[in-house]
Design a protein around this motif. Structure first.
Motif, PDB file in Angstrom:
ATOM      1  N   ASN A 288       0.839  -1.220   0.000  1.00 59.67           N
ATOM      2  CA  ASN A 288       0.000   0.000   0.000  1.00 59.67           C
ATOM      3  C   ASN A 288       0.859   1.250   0.000  1.00 59.67           C
ATOM      4  O   ASN A 288       0.524   2.242  -0.679  1.00 59.67           O
ATOM      5  CB  ASN A 288      -0.932  -0.012   1.206  1.00 59.67           C
ATOM      6  CG  ASN A 288      -2.080  -0.990   1.044  1.00 59.67           C
ATOM      7  OD1 ASN A 288      -2.456  -1.332  -0.087  1.00 59.67           O
ATOM      8  ND2 ASN A 288      -2.650  -1.443   2.149  1.00 59.67           N
ATOM      9  N   GLN A 289       1.952   1.257   0.746  1.00 66.86           N
ATOM     10  CA  GLN A 289       2.802   2.448   0.743  1.00 66.86           C
ATOM     11  C   GLN A 289       3.496   2.622  -0.597  1.00 66.86           C
ATOM     12  O   GLN A 289       3.609   3.727  -1.117  1.00 66.86           O
ATOM     13  CB  GLN A 289       3.828   2.399   1.869  1.00 66.86           C
ATOM     14  CG  GLN A 289       4.663   3.682   1.935  1.00 66.86           C
ATOM     15  CD  GLN A 289       5.444   3.820   3.219  1.00 66.86           C
ATOM     16  OE1 GLN A 289       5.387   2.961   4.084  1.00 66.86           O
ATOM     17  NE2 GLN A 289       6.192   4.911   3.336  1.00 66.86           N
ATOM     18  N   ALA A 290       3.948   1.509  -1.172  1.00 67.48           N
ATOM     19  CA  ALA A 290       4.625   1.609  -2.463  1.00 67.48           C
ATOM     20  C   ALA A 290       3.691   2.099  -3.547  1.00 67.48           C
ATOM     21  O   ALA A 290       4.052   2.973  -4.351  1.00 67.48           O
ATOM     22  CB  ALA A 290       5.219   0.255  -2.837  1.00 67.48           C
ATOM     23  N   GLN A 291       2.473   1.574  -3.603  1.00 69.28           N
ATOM     24  CA  GLN A 291       1.566   1.961  -4.679  1.00 69.28           C
ATOM     25  C   GLN A 291       1.061   3.392  -4.546  1.00 69.28           C
ATOM     26  O   GLN A 291       0.572   3.974  -5.505  1.00 69.28           O
ATOM     27  CB  GLN A 291       0.391   0.987  -4.779  1.00 69.28           C
ATOM     28  CG  GLN A 291      -0.639   1.090  -3.690  1.00 69.28           C
ATOM     29  CD  GLN A 291      -1.918   0.371  -4.038  1.00 69.28           C
ATOM     30  OE1 GLN A 291      -2.238   0.152  -5.212  1.00 69.28           O
ATOM     31  NE2 GLN A 291      -2.698  -0.002  -3.021  1.00 69.28           N
ATOM     32  N   ALA A 292       1.213   3.946  -3.333  1.00 73.78           N
ATOM     33  CA  ALA A 292       0.800   5.337  -3.116  1.00 73.78           C
ATOM     34  C   ALA A 292       1.924   6.330  -3.403  1.00 73.78           C
ATOM     35  O   ALA A 292       1.700   7.550  -3.400  1.00 73.78           O
ATOM     36  CB  ALA A 292       0.298   5.524  -1.678  1.00 73.78           C
TER      37      ALA A 292
END
Length: 293
Positions: A288-292
Motif C-alpha cells: 500500500n505504501q509503495a503503490q501510493a
C-alpha cells in the motif's frame, strides 16, 4: 545470503523506509549496458546452515505429499502475461553488480514491482543503481530498463533483516512518458491466503546450473515452512531467482495469477526446496505504501 537462524527473531516495528537512490535515474539507466547485465553476479539466496536445522523432515509433510516432492525447475515456454510482468532486478551491492528477480503488479501508481527484501537491502544498506528489466532475454531489454525512484522493505526486514519478512518493493520512474504496467501489464496481488495451495513460482536464476538468460518456473503445492512463518515449494532455482513471484490461481493459458509470495531462502541440506515469506499484514502495508508513492 549468510543470514543465520537467529535472524528469524521478530524485530521491533519501525516505520517503512523509502530510500532515495544514490544515483540519478538517467545515470542508472546508462550504467546498465547489455554487457554489464550479462556480467552481473546473482545475489545468493539466503540459506540456513545444517547446524541450524533441527527436526527437519526428510520429506514434505504427509498432508501435501506427493505434490510438494521436489520437481526441479524448467524454462517457461508457455507465454502469456508473466513473460512481460516478470523480469530481472539489477543493482549495485558492496561495490559489485548483482541481480535478483521481480514482478510488476497492479497498483495505483502503475509503477510498483514486488521482490524480496534482500533484493533492495542487505547487510544493513540499501542497494544503489536499481533497475527493473521486464521480459529480460540474454541482455535484450524488449520493454526497456526501468529505473527505481524509491525502494522499500517491511519494517522487520529494514530493522534486522528478519527472513520471515523478506519482502521488498521498487517504485520505478516513467519511461518515455509511460507507466510500467501500461506497457507490460501487472499481476494481481493478495494477502492472508491459504498456505497449502497449488502454486507457480517464477524467476531468473543465474547461479549454476542456470545462467540468468531466461525465465524459469516451478510448480506444485506449497506447505508450511520449517524454519520460518512462510511457505515452501519443491523447486531447484538458484541465486538470482530471489524476489521472483509465487502465484495462486495461475493460468498456463493466459500467464496470469495472483501474487502471494516471492522466492526468498533455501536450507542448504535441502537444495530442491524453495521457501518464501507469508504475505500478511506487513506485506500488505508495504504494498500500500509503495503503490501510493
Amino acid at each position: 545470503m549468510r543470514k543465520p537462524l537467529g535472524a528469524l527473531a521478530i524485530a521491533l516495528l519501525l516505520p517503512l523506509l523509502a530510500v532515495p537512490l544514490a544515483q540519478a535515474a538517467p545515470e542508472a539507466s546508462d550504467y546498465w549496458t547489455p554487457d554489464r547485465m550479462r556480467a552481473a553476479a546473482p545475489l545468493d539466496l539466503p540459506t540456513v546452515a545444517p547446524s541450524d536445522v533441527k527436526d527437519v523432515p526428510a520429506a514434505p509433510p504427509a498432508e501435501v505429499a506427493p505434490q510438494a516432492i521436489p520437481n526441479g525447475g524448467g524454462p517457461w515456454t508457455g507465454g502469456g502475461a508473466v513473460v512481460t510482468t516478470a523480469g530481472r532486478v539489477f543493482f549495485s551491492y558492496q561495490g559489485r553488480t548483482a541481480s535478483c528477480s521481480g514482478n510488476a503488479v497492479t497498483s495505483a501508481n502503475k509503477s510498483t514491482v514486488i521482490t524480496a527484501g534482500h533484493c533492495v537491502k542487505l547487510d544493513g544498506a540499501y542497494h544503489t543503481n536499481v533497475v527493473f528489466v521486464p521480459a529480460y532475454d540474454n541482455g535484450a531489454t524488449p520493454y526497456g530498463t526501468w529505473t527505481a525512484r524509491a525502494t522499500y522493505s517491511t519494517p522487520q526486514w529494514n530493522a534486522s533483516e528478519d527472513i520471515n519478512y523478506d519482502v521488498g518493493a521498487i517504485v520505478v520512474n516513467q519511461l518515455d512518458g509511460r507507466n510500467l504496467t501500461d506497457v507490460v501489464g501487472g499481476q494481481g496481488i493478495a494477502f492472508n491466503q491459504p498456505k497449502a495451495a497449488p502454486t507457480y513460482a517464477f524467476g531468473y536464476p543465474a547461479a549454476d546450473p542456470y545462467d540468468g538468460t531466461r525465465l524459469v518456473y516451478c510448480s506444485g503445492t506449497t506447505f508450511n515452512a520449517f524454519l520460518s512463518s512462510g511457505i515452501g515449494l519443491g523447486c531447484d532455482m538458484t541465486g538470482g531467482a530471489s524476489g521472483g513471484p509465487w502465484f495462486h490461481g495461475f493460468s498456463e493459458t493466459t500467464g496470469t495469477g495472483t501474487l502471494i509470495s516471492v522466492n526468498s531462502y533455501k536450507i542448504v541440506i535441502l537444495p530442491f526446496w524453495m521457501f518464501g515469506p507469508y504475505f500478511g499484514a506487513d506485506a500488505q502495508n508495504l504494498y500500500n505504501q509503495a503503490q501510493a508513492a
